[in-house]
Scaffold this active site. Structure first.
Site: not given
Ligand code: CMC
Length: 427
Positions: A305, A362
């Site tokens: 998240h 989720d």
């Molecule tokens: N599985 C594997 N690796 C992950 C995941 C995951 N679900 N989420 C983040 N990472 C890694 C990502 O690859 C990155 O690694 P590195 O630093 O080596 O490049 C690091 O963790 C940070 O990720 P980010 O994408 O920069 O983080 P963010 O804050 O921009 O993204 C997120 C947050 C929710 C979009 C992301 O964690 C994600 O895509 N999760 C899966 C989708 C999901 O479950 N979304 C629902 C969110 S809760 C409902 C809502 O409030 O909408």
């Protein structure tokens, strides 16, 4: 609020900036004067930017805290109803019995939609994604409530809030009924908000549908847990759209569009698809390996998240509800077994520990919704019903605080000025 100063030094120039102290959470540097000095800040994805002031919801992502108007989400989920939470989000205080009864009656009495809207559905393909239909039909409500609507008038905004809150479950259930070719089921005013939604989803004119109280409570809890989440992508979208003074139904349609994406509300549908793909616990290591592989775009859906770097407090309640529902229905869902094992493995894996990736709301909601008989393409629609109140509360707060059109600047990296010479032959 400014109890401190920050000094920003750029070459020979230094700029004094106020440091604002919120009631809770990190201090905020007020950079509003920077533009007049010829500088902008650069923050793609707004990871370090507060776009507004708000009194509605507070999140402490490091400690897994979520408060609505100061009330912890765990208490709200176990001790209140969704409509009580809606009242709290909209008006800032918990309702008295009298206020609650009045609020509930008003919401209940606005659940029908204009009959003309039912004809709109025929324009959509039967196999359309229900989020596409929900987005289109919600936007179309603007055509029914526009001319007499003055968004600067608090009374008009209140009526809009009722209309949206009341009608969203009706429109959502119609999206489902349309997709399976069944007749629309009209709202029933003697049912609760969640019970009425389940009835509109599953009743048919041929058979009585009795709402199971355990499932009704689970549905209500799902609504509570998704009601608001401060300045997330869809809420910021609603605020941005509304900042121009646009019609609120059109703004909510914009919020629905933003919610649809798999990184936001679309994650619950994607999570269930992922669990189905994993199928059995033996396949989990293979998927964990893919999630960790930098060259593979696969992510563990339902994990991670932007704000929570700890257990999502909503996921804790969702996990309990999930067990209650499966017990009530006497279901032994193999997907739950996969989910529990996936959670156990991921929480002990150094990659997920270091990156602070915990299960989010989720992760469990999809299993509950599936057990309730709701198809996966409707999951995000249900998130949209629940989040509508958050969107309206923020839209309303923005109007109360005085509109300022959202207009970010950019870091331009294109061409400098150059001469244009057309190579196209003119007729
Ligand atoms: N599985 C594997 N690796 C992950 C995941 C995951 N679900 N989420 C983040 N990472 C890694 C990502 O690859 C990155 O690694 P590195 O630093 O080596 O490049 C690091 O963790 C940070 O990720 P980010 O994408 O920069 O983080 P963010 O804050 O921009 O993204 C997120 C947050 C929710 C979009 C992301 O964690 C994600 O895509 N999760 C899966 C989708 C999901 O479950 N979304 C629902 C969110 S809760 C409902 C809502 O409030 O909408």
């Amino acid at each position: 609020m400014a109890d401190n100063k920050a000094k920003l030094t750029i070459a020979e120039t230094s700029v004094d900036l106020d440091v604002l102290s919120p009631t809770l959470g990190s201090k905020v540097i007020d950079i509003r004067t920077l533009g007049s000095k010829g500088y902008y800040t650069y923050d793609p994805g707004f990871t370090s930017t507060a776009s507004c002031e708000s009194k509605i919801t507070f999140i402490d992502g490091d400690n897994g805290i979520l408060l609505h108007r100061g009330f912890p989400i765990g208490q709200l989920a176990t001790e209140s109803t969704y409509l009580e939470v809606c009242y709290i989000l909209l008006y800032g205080e918990a309702p008295t019995q009298e206020q609650y009864d009045k609020f509930k009656t008003t919401v209940t009495r606005h659940t029908m939609i204009h009959e003309q809207i039912t004809r709109l559905f025929n324009g959509f393909r039967r196999d359309s994604h229900p989020m596409a239909v929900l987005c289109g039909v919600t936007g179309a409500l603007a055509a029914f409530y526009h001319d007499a609507l003055d968004v600067s008038n608090p009374v008009h905004r209140d009526i809009t809030a009722y209309r949206l809150l009341s009608k969203m479950p009706t429109v959502a259930a119609m999206c489902y009924k349309y997709s399976i070719g069944q007749p629309f089921v009209y709202p029933k005013n003697d049912l609760s908000y969640a019970g009425n939604f389940l009835h509109m989803m599953f009743a048919t004119p041929c058979e009585e549908y009795v709402v199971n109280p355990v499932l009704e409570r689970a549905m209500d809890r799902i609504f509570i847990l998704h009601a608001d989440h401060e300045q997330n992508a869809s809420t910021s979208t609603v605020r941005t759209a509304g900042s121009s003074g646009a019609n609120p139904f059109a703004c909510i349609a914009a919020g629905i569009a933003s919610l649809w994406g798999p990184a936001h509300g679309g994650a619950n549908e994607a999570c269930l698809r992922m669990l189905e793909e994993i199928k059995t616990v033996e396949h989990i290591p293979e998927f964990i390996k893919r999630a960790k592989d930098k060259n593979d775009s696969f992510r563990l859906m339902g994990f991670g998240h932007r704000v929570y770097k700890n257990y999502d407090p909503r996921a804790t309640v969702m996990r309990e509800t999930c067990h209650e529902v499966l017990k009530e229905l006497n279901l032994n869902d193999s997907l739950l077994e996969v989910a529990m094992e996936l959670e156990r493995i991921a929480l002990n894996d150094p990659y997920f520990i270091e990156k602070k990736l915990y299960p989010n709301v989720d992760f469990y909601s999809g299993i509950i919704l599936k057990a309730l008989g709701i198809p996966s393409n409707m999951f995000t629609v249900i998130f949209a019903i629940a989040r509508t109140i958050g969107w309206i509360a923020h839209w309303n707060e923005m109007h109360e605080d005085g509109l300022k059109i959202a207009r970010p600047r950019q870091l331009y990296t294109g061409y400098s000025e150059r001469d244009f010479k057309s190579e196209i032959k003119k007729k």
